[in-house]
Design a protein around this motif. Structure first.
Motif, PDB file in Angstrom:
ATOM      1  N   ALA A 278       0.838  -1.201   0.000  1.00 28.39           N
ATOM      2  CA  ALA A 278       0.000   0.000   0.000  1.00 28.39           C
ATOM      3  C   ALA A 278       0.876   1.256   0.000  1.00 28.39           C
ATOM      4  N   PHE A 279       0.410   2.281  -0.678  1.00 32.78           N
ATOM      5  CA  PHE A 279       1.073   3.584  -0.593  1.00 32.78           C
ATOM      6  C   PHE A 279       0.746   4.196   0.765  1.00 32.78           C
ATOM      7  N   PHE A 280       1.775   4.671   1.461  1.00 34.66           N
ATOM      8  CA  PHE A 280       1.616   5.177   2.827  1.00 34.66           C
ATOM      9  C   PHE A 280       1.891   6.676   2.861  1.00 34.66           C
ATOM     10  N   LEU A 281       0.932   7.439   3.392  1.00 35.50           N
ATOM     11  CA  LEU A 281       1.061   8.893   3.506  1.00 35.50           C
ATOM     12  C   LEU A 281       0.934   9.270   4.980  1.00 35.50           C
ATOM     13  N   TYR A 282       1.991   9.825   5.518  1.00 30.98           N
ATOM     14  CA  TYR A 282       2.057  10.167   6.942  1.00 30.98           C
ATOM     15  C   TYR A 282       1.941  11.680   7.106  1.00 30.98           C
ATOM     16  N   ILE A 283       0.992  12.114   7.939  1.00 32.95           N
ATOM     17  CA  ILE A 283       0.810  13.541   8.198  1.00 32.95           C
ATOM     18  C   ILE A 283       1.732  13.975   9.329  1.00 32.95           C
ATOM     19  N   SER A 284       2.603  14.937   9.026  1.00 33.36           N
ATOM     20  CA  SER A 284       3.517  15.461  10.038  1.00 33.36           C
ATOM     21  C   SER A 284       3.239  16.952  10.257  1.00 33.36           C
ATOM     22  N   THR A 285       4.190  17.672  10.811  1.00 35.01           N
ATOM     23  CA  THR A 285       3.934  19.018  11.310  1.00 35.01           C
ATOM     24  C   THR A 285       5.100  19.970  11.068  1.00 35.01           C
ATOM     25  N   ASP A 286       4.775  21.269  11.011  1.00 33.83           N
ATOM     26  CA  ASP A 286       5.828  22.283  10.939  1.00 33.83           C
ATOM     27  C   ASP A 286       6.603  22.406  12.250  1.00 33.83           C
ATOM     28  N   TYR A 287       6.080  21.787  13.318  1.00 37.84           N
ATOM     29  CA  TYR A 287       6.752  21.858  14.622  1.00 37.84           C
ATOM     30  C   TYR A 287       8.013  20.999  14.687  1.00 37.84           C
TER      31      TYR A 287
ATOM     32  N   ARG B 257      12.006   4.831   7.044  1.00 37.09           N
ATOM     33  CA  ARG B 257      12.891   3.686   7.273  1.00 37.09           C
ATOM     34  C   ARG B 257      12.212   2.383   6.884  1.00 37.09           C
ATOM     35  N   HIS B 258      10.945   2.257   7.263  1.00 36.87           N
ATOM     36  CA  HIS B 258      10.248   0.993   7.021  1.00 36.87           C
ATOM     37  C   HIS B 258       9.510   0.956   5.685  1.00 36.87           C
ATOM     38  N   CYS B 259       9.228   2.128   5.142  1.00 42.46           N
ATOM     39  CA  CYS B 259       8.451   2.195   3.895  1.00 42.46           C
ATOM     40  C   CYS B 259       9.074   3.274   3.001  1.00 42.46           C
ATOM     41  N   PRO B 260      10.166   2.954   2.323  1.00 39.52           N
ATOM     42  CA  PRO B 260      10.908   3.967   1.559  1.00 39.52           C
ATOM     43  C   PRO B 260      10.093   4.669   0.475  1.00 39.52           C
ATOM     44  N   GLY B 261       9.020   4.042   0.014  1.00 39.71           N
ATOM     45  CA  GLY B 261       8.187   4.670  -1.013  1.00 39.71           C
ATOM     46  C   GLY B 261       7.097   5.556  -0.463  1.00 39.71           C
ATOM     47  N   ALA B 262       7.114   5.793   0.840  1.00 38.40           N
ATOM     48  CA  ALA B 262       6.064   6.586   1.491  1.00 38.40           C
ATOM     49  C   ALA B 262       6.267   8.074   1.247  1.00 38.40           C
ATOM     50  N   VAL B 263       5.227   8.832   1.590  1.00 36.79           N
ATOM     51  CA  VAL B 263       5.279  10.294   1.572  1.00 36.79           C
ATOM     52  C   VAL B 263       5.000  10.815   2.974  1.00 36.79           C
ATOM     53  N   VAL B 264       5.808  11.773   3.390  1.00 39.42           N
ATOM     54  CA  VAL B 264       5.584  12.534   4.621  1.00 39.42           C
ATOM     55  C   VAL B 264       5.083  13.908   4.207  1.00 39.42           C
ATOM     56  N   LEU B 265       3.919  14.304   4.710  1.00 37.92           N
ATOM     57  CA  LEU B 265       3.359  15.612   4.385  1.00 37.92           C
ATOM     58  C   LEU B 265       3.319  16.459   5.652  1.00 37.92           C
ATOM     59  N   ARG B 266       4.178  17.495   5.693  1.00 34.25           N
ATOM     60  CA  ARG B 266       4.202  18.404   6.839  1.00 34.25           C
ATOM     61  C   ARG B 266       3.211  19.544   6.609  1.00 34.25           C
ATOM     62  N   VAL B 267       2.414  19.822   7.623  1.00 31.16           N
ATOM     63  CA  VAL B 267       1.414  20.880   7.543  1.00 31.16           C
ATOM     64  C   VAL B 267       1.458  21.712   8.822  1.00 31.16           C
ATOM     65  N   PRO B 268       0.935  22.948   8.784  1.00 35.35           N
ATOM     66  CA  PRO B 268       0.900  23.803   9.972  1.00 35.35           C
ATOM     67  C   PRO B 268      -0.396  23.603  10.762  1.00 35.35           C
ATOM     68  N   VAL B 269      -0.742  24.576  11.582  1.00 37.19           N
ATOM     69  CA  VAL B 269      -1.974  24.486  12.379  1.00 37.19           C
ATOM     70  C   VAL B 269      -3.182  24.438  11.439  1.00 37.19           C
ATOM     71  N   LEU B 270      -4.104  23.524  11.738  1.00 35.33           N
ATOM     72  CA  LEU B 270      -5.245  23.303  10.855  1.00 35.33           C
ATOM     73  C   LEU B 270      -6.547  23.748  11.503  1.00 35.33           C
ATOM     74  N   PHE B 271      -7.517  24.067  10.641  1.00 32.82           N
ATOM     75  CA  PHE B 271      -8.892  24.301  11.076  1.00 32.82           C
ATOM     76  C   PHE B 271      -9.792  23.738   9.993  1.00 32.82           C
ATOM     77  N   GLY B 272     -11.082  23.693  10.281  1.00 30.53           N
ATOM     78  CA  GLY B 272     -12.011  23.159   9.292  1.00 30.53           C
ATOM     79  C   GLY B 272     -13.382  23.009   9.894  1.00 30.53           C
ATOM     80  N   GLU B 273     -14.223  22.195   9.260  1.00 30.27           N
ATOM     81  CA  GLU B 273     -15.556  21.931   9.790  1.00 30.27           C
ATOM     82  C   GLU B 273     -15.409  21.134  11.077  1.00 30.27           C
ATOM     83  N   VAL B 274     -15.897  21.689  12.168  1.00 31.22           N
ATOM     84  CA  VAL B 274     -15.690  21.087  13.481  1.00 31.22           C
ATOM     85  C   VAL B 274     -17.021  20.710  14.117  1.00 31.22           C
TER      86      VAL B 274
END
Length: 335
Positions: free
Chosen positions: A129-138, A172-189
């Motif tokens: 499976a393609f793996f996409l990990y959500i990370s942070t600007d922190y 390390r475990h999934c070299p074909g993965a993507v890490v997507l760094r994002v800042p503070v989020l908001f949206g429909e809550v």
């Protein structure tokens, strides 16, 4: 790719999740979204579903009866989940993302942010499976913005360190993965306290007494719907192009302090803002925050995988109007 048989359809709308078991032929692909009850997870589920994907959403403590309940820190449970549903894509949104909570409950946060991420990355690689990990600007210290994907991380708090470790375990475990760094989020809550941005609504409404708000730390509040669209575009492209891998940044472009966000919210709803007092010293908190961790997002843009961020004022109005006194009238007229 088509799949016939009994398929699990999970229907998403604001504040409601519905699962329906039915016989269908699915022309699309399966995406597994962890943290599907959260702010970003809900947006990601809707985005993929609206574009023809079969969505499988998971939750744990906040899981509704019709979502798949899975303890991501249980390796056997994760392995069984992926074996049963065989996702083509995994978007890993689940995390403890509140820095002050991470400082107080470090072990539990590290189990989710690091160890669960490691397990998911291993199993994603094992099942293809393609793996996409959500990370942070922190992951950055905020002293020398803007930050590109190749700049050296230097997190100031345990939350940032845990997410950086999650990035390293992912790649390390999934070299074909993507890490997507994002800042503070908001949206429909579901509650305004669900996001640090929408929670400012409570401060805006306290017009009878003065309220101090941070006017030091620079932030780039980003709509979760835009992040969700980027996740889908990355997933679709990566399945066709194996060079789409590694670290990417996505962020809105408007630079605002909490004070400026609150003033913008007040103006959007024609409410007074003179009770809001800018605080120009670093606020006391259990976790240090970077002063300005602006992200350089040119890698996404050059690959035509970005989206034009929604303007803050219109986006925050979309999110907060259901919490205004006249919400029933507006729902009747516009919906």
């Amino acid at each position: 790719m088509s799949r016939a048989g009994a398929e699990l359809r999970i229907m998403f709308s604001p504040g409601r999740v519905q699962l329906v078991q039915e016989e269908v032929v699915v022309p699309g692909l399966r995406v597994l979204v962890t943290g599907a009850t959260g702010l970003l997870g809900r947006a990601v589920c809707r985005e993929f579903q609206n574009n023809g994907w079969l969505v499988i959403g998971t939750g744990y403590k906040r899981a509704r009866p019709r979502l798949l309940r899975c303890d991501l820190t249980d390796e056997d449970a994760v392995r069984g989940l992926l074996h049963e549903y065989k996702p083509d894509v995994i978007v890993h949104c689940a995390a403890e993302r509140r820095p002050d909570v991470v400082e107080r409950h470090t072990e539990a946060a590290v189990n989710l942010n690091v160890h669960a991420t490691s397990t998911l990355a291993k199993e994603a690689a094992a099942c293809g499976a393609f793996f996409l990990y959500i990370s942070t600007d922190y992951v950055f210290d905020g002293r020398n913005p803007p930050y590109g994907e190749d700049d050296s991380p230097n997190p100031l708090n345990v939350y940032g360190r845990s997410k950086l470790e999650g990035e390293r375990e992912t790649l390390r475990h999934c070299p074909g993965a993507v890490v997507l760094r994002v800042p503070v989020l908001f949206g429909e809550v579901e509650s305004v306290t669900e996001s640090a941005v929408t929670s400012l609504w409570l401060k805006v409404q306290e017009a009878t007494e003065s309220c101090t708000l941070d006017h030091c730390q620079q932030r780039f509040p980003t709509d979760a719907r835009d992040v969700a669209a980027v996740c889908r575009k990355l997933s679709e492209r990566a399945r066709q192009d194996p060079s789409i891998r590694g670290i990417f940044h996505f962020s809105a472009k408007e630079q605002m302090t909490k004070y400026e966000m609150a003033v913008a919210i007040a103006q959007a709803f024609n409410l007074p803002s003179n009770h809001l007092i800018p605080l120009t010293e670093q606020p006391a908190a259990s976790a240090l925050r970077p002063v300005n961790s602006r992200l350089n997002c040119s890698r996404l843009e050059l690959l035509n995988l970005s989206v034009e961020p929604r303007p803050f004022t219109s986006a925050i109005t979309d999110c907060l109007w259901p919490f205004t006194p006249d919400k029933r009238w507006r729902q009747t007229v516009f919906h």
